[in-house]
Write a protein that holds these residues in place. Structure first.
Motif, PDB file in Angstrom:
ATOM      1  N   ASN A  25     -17.095 -25.736   7.533  1.00  0.00           N
ATOM      2  CA  ASN A  25     -17.337 -27.098   7.039  1.00  0.00           C
ATOM      3  C   ASN A  25     -18.622 -27.153   6.225  1.00  0.00           C
ATOM      4  N   TYR A  26     -19.676 -26.489   6.724  1.00  0.00           N
ATOM      5  CA  TYR A  26     -20.933 -26.475   5.988  1.00  0.00           C
ATOM      6  C   TYR A  26     -20.760 -25.791   4.633  1.00  0.00           C
ATOM      7  N   LEU A  27     -20.124 -24.625   4.632  1.00  0.00           N
ATOM      8  CA  LEU A  27     -19.932 -23.886   3.377  1.00  0.00           C
ATOM      9  C   LEU A  27     -19.121 -24.704   2.377  1.00  0.00           C
ATOM     10  N   THR A  28     -18.063 -25.343   2.856  1.00  0.00           N
ATOM     11  CA  THR A  28     -17.227 -26.160   1.973  1.00  0.00           C
ATOM     12  C   THR A  28     -18.006 -27.350   1.429  1.00  0.00           C
ATOM     13  N   SER A  29     -18.741 -28.027   2.292  1.00  0.00           N
ATOM     14  CA  SER A  29     -19.512 -29.200   1.862  1.00  0.00           C
ATOM     15  C   SER A  29     -20.568 -28.836   0.826  1.00  0.00           C
ATOM     16  N   THR A  30     -21.316 -27.779   1.106  1.00  0.00           N
ATOM     17  CA  THR A  30     -22.377 -27.394   0.172  1.00  0.00           C
ATOM     18  C   THR A  30     -21.782 -26.893  -1.144  1.00  0.00           C
ATOM     19  N   LEU A  31     -20.653 -26.218  -1.056  1.00  0.00           N
ATOM     20  CA  LEU A  31     -19.989 -25.741  -2.268  1.00  0.00           C
ATOM     21  C   LEU A  31     -19.553 -26.925  -3.133  1.00  0.00           C
ATOM     22  N   LEU A  32     -18.932 -27.916  -2.523  1.00  0.00           N
ATOM     23  CA  LEU A  32     -18.479 -29.088  -3.284  1.00  0.00           C
ATOM     24  C   LEU A  32     -19.638 -29.935  -3.774  1.00  0.00           C
ATOM     25  N   PHE A  33     -20.718 -29.963  -3.011  1.00  0.00           N
ATOM     26  CA  PHE A  33     -21.872 -30.756  -3.429  1.00  0.00           C
ATOM     27  C   PHE A  33     -22.573 -30.121  -4.636  1.00  0.00           C
ATOM     28  N   PHE A  34     -22.865 -28.814  -4.560  1.00  0.00           N
ATOM     29  CA  PHE A  34     -23.609 -28.157  -5.629  1.00  0.00           C
ATOM     30  C   PHE A  34     -22.726 -27.678  -6.779  1.00  0.00           C
ATOM     31  N   ARG A  35     -21.459 -27.416  -6.519  1.00  0.00           N
ATOM     32  CA  ARG A  35     -20.495 -26.965  -7.525  1.00  0.00           C
ATOM     33  C   ARG A  35     -21.062 -25.867  -8.438  1.00  0.00           C
ATOM     34  N   PRO A  36     -21.434 -24.745  -7.834  1.00  0.00           N
ATOM     35  CA  PRO A  36     -22.007 -23.654  -8.637  1.00  0.00           C
ATOM     36  C   PRO A  36     -20.974 -23.070  -9.600  1.00  0.00           C
ATOM     37  N   GLU A  37     -21.475 -22.498 -10.685  1.00  0.00           N
ATOM     38  CA  GLU A  37     -20.601 -21.880 -11.689  1.00  0.00           C
ATOM     39  C   GLU A  37     -19.819 -20.702 -11.113  1.00  0.00           C
ATOM     40  N   LYS A  38     -20.460 -19.973 -10.200  1.00  0.00           N
ATOM     41  CA  LYS A  38     -19.817 -18.809  -9.576  1.00  0.00           C
ATOM     42  C   LYS A  38     -19.739 -19.049  -8.073  1.00  0.00           C
ATOM     43  N   PRO A  39     -18.695 -19.749  -7.625  1.00  0.00           N
ATOM     44  CA  PRO A  39     -18.626 -20.159  -6.221  1.00  0.00           C
ATOM     45  C   PRO A  39     -18.608 -19.005  -5.223  1.00  0.00           C
ATOM     46  N   ARG A  40     -17.938 -17.930  -5.523  1.00  0.00           N
ATOM     47  CA  ARG A  40     -17.894 -16.807  -4.573  1.00  0.00           C
ATOM     48  C   ARG A  40     -19.270 -16.189  -4.388  1.00  0.00           C
ATOM     49  N   GLU A  41     -19.978 -16.009  -5.498  1.00  0.00           N
ATOM     50  CA  GLU A  41     -21.324 -15.445  -5.420  1.00  0.00           C
ATOM     51  C   GLU A  41     -22.247 -16.393  -4.664  1.00  0.00           C
ATOM     52  N   TYR A  42     -22.090 -17.683  -4.897  1.00  0.00           N
ATOM     53  CA  TYR A  42     -22.896 -18.678  -4.198  1.00  0.00           C
ATOM     54  C   TYR A  42     -22.654 -18.595  -2.687  1.00  0.00           C
ATOM     55  N   LEU A  43     -21.379 -18.539  -2.277  1.00  0.00           N
ATOM     56  CA  LEU A  43     -21.054 -18.470  -0.856  1.00  0.00           C
ATOM     57  C   LEU A  43     -21.592 -17.187  -0.221  1.00  0.00           C
ATOM     58  N   ILE A  44     -21.489 -16.088  -0.935  1.00  0.00           N
ATOM     59  CA  ILE A  44     -22.032 -14.819  -0.437  1.00  0.00           C
ATOM     60  C   ILE A  44     -23.537 -14.942  -0.250  1.00  0.00           C
ATOM     61  N   SER A  45     -24.204 -15.576  -1.197  1.00  0.00           N
ATOM     62  CA  SER A  45     -25.650 -15.776  -1.112  1.00  0.00           C
ATOM     63  C   SER A  45     -26.019 -16.628   0.106  1.00  0.00           C
TER      64      SER A  45
END
Length: 133
Positions: A25-45
């Motif tokens: 839930n945290y990963l999904t929320s932060t991903l949708l909030f920040f909407r990084p250009e490279k989502p997989r790299e962002y999640l790995i980070s």
């Protein structure tokens, strides 16, 4: 049929024990909030930062400011009424990892205003180690 129900319960217990749903839930929320250009790299980070925080015993620096709280509320208030339902409020807390699985919220029958949302989300976030700037 008994074995299937037992496996399902074991799976739920495992996910709860290791707080996997909170993490997702945290990963999904932060991903949708920040909407990084490279989502997989962002999640790995993010996962790498969590791993380092766990290994070193340091708290992971989650940050949120008051404009983030307002943005979350506005995303749920699609009709721009200035209120959200209790169900939306409860689901927002779950999605943000600010509501434990065993915690029961009391519905007072009133819609949740932005002020109430702010007053309730901020202390919950701080309690979970999310710094409000």
């Amino acid at each position: 049929m008994q074995a299937r129900g037992n496996r399902e319960q074991e799976a739920r217990d495992y996910l709860e024990k290791h707080r996997i749903m909170e993490l997702l839930n945290y990963l999904t929320s932060t991903l949708l909030f920040f909407r990084p250009e490279k989502p997989r790299e962002y999640l790995i980070s993010v996962l790498e930062q969590l791993r380092i925080a766990k290994m070193t015993g340091l708290a992971f620096p989650f940050f949120m400011d008051h404009s983030n709280i307002v943005s979350m509320f506005e995303m749920m208030d699609t009709s721009n009424k200035g209120t959200i339902s209790f169900v939306q409020y409860r689901e927002a807390l779950k999605t943000l990892g600010l509501l434990t699985a065993d915690e029961v919220l009391k519905d007072d029958g009133h819609a949740v205003t932005l002020d109430k949302f702010r007053r309730e989300v901020a202390p919950r976030a701080v309690k979970r180690g999310i710094n409000i700037l």
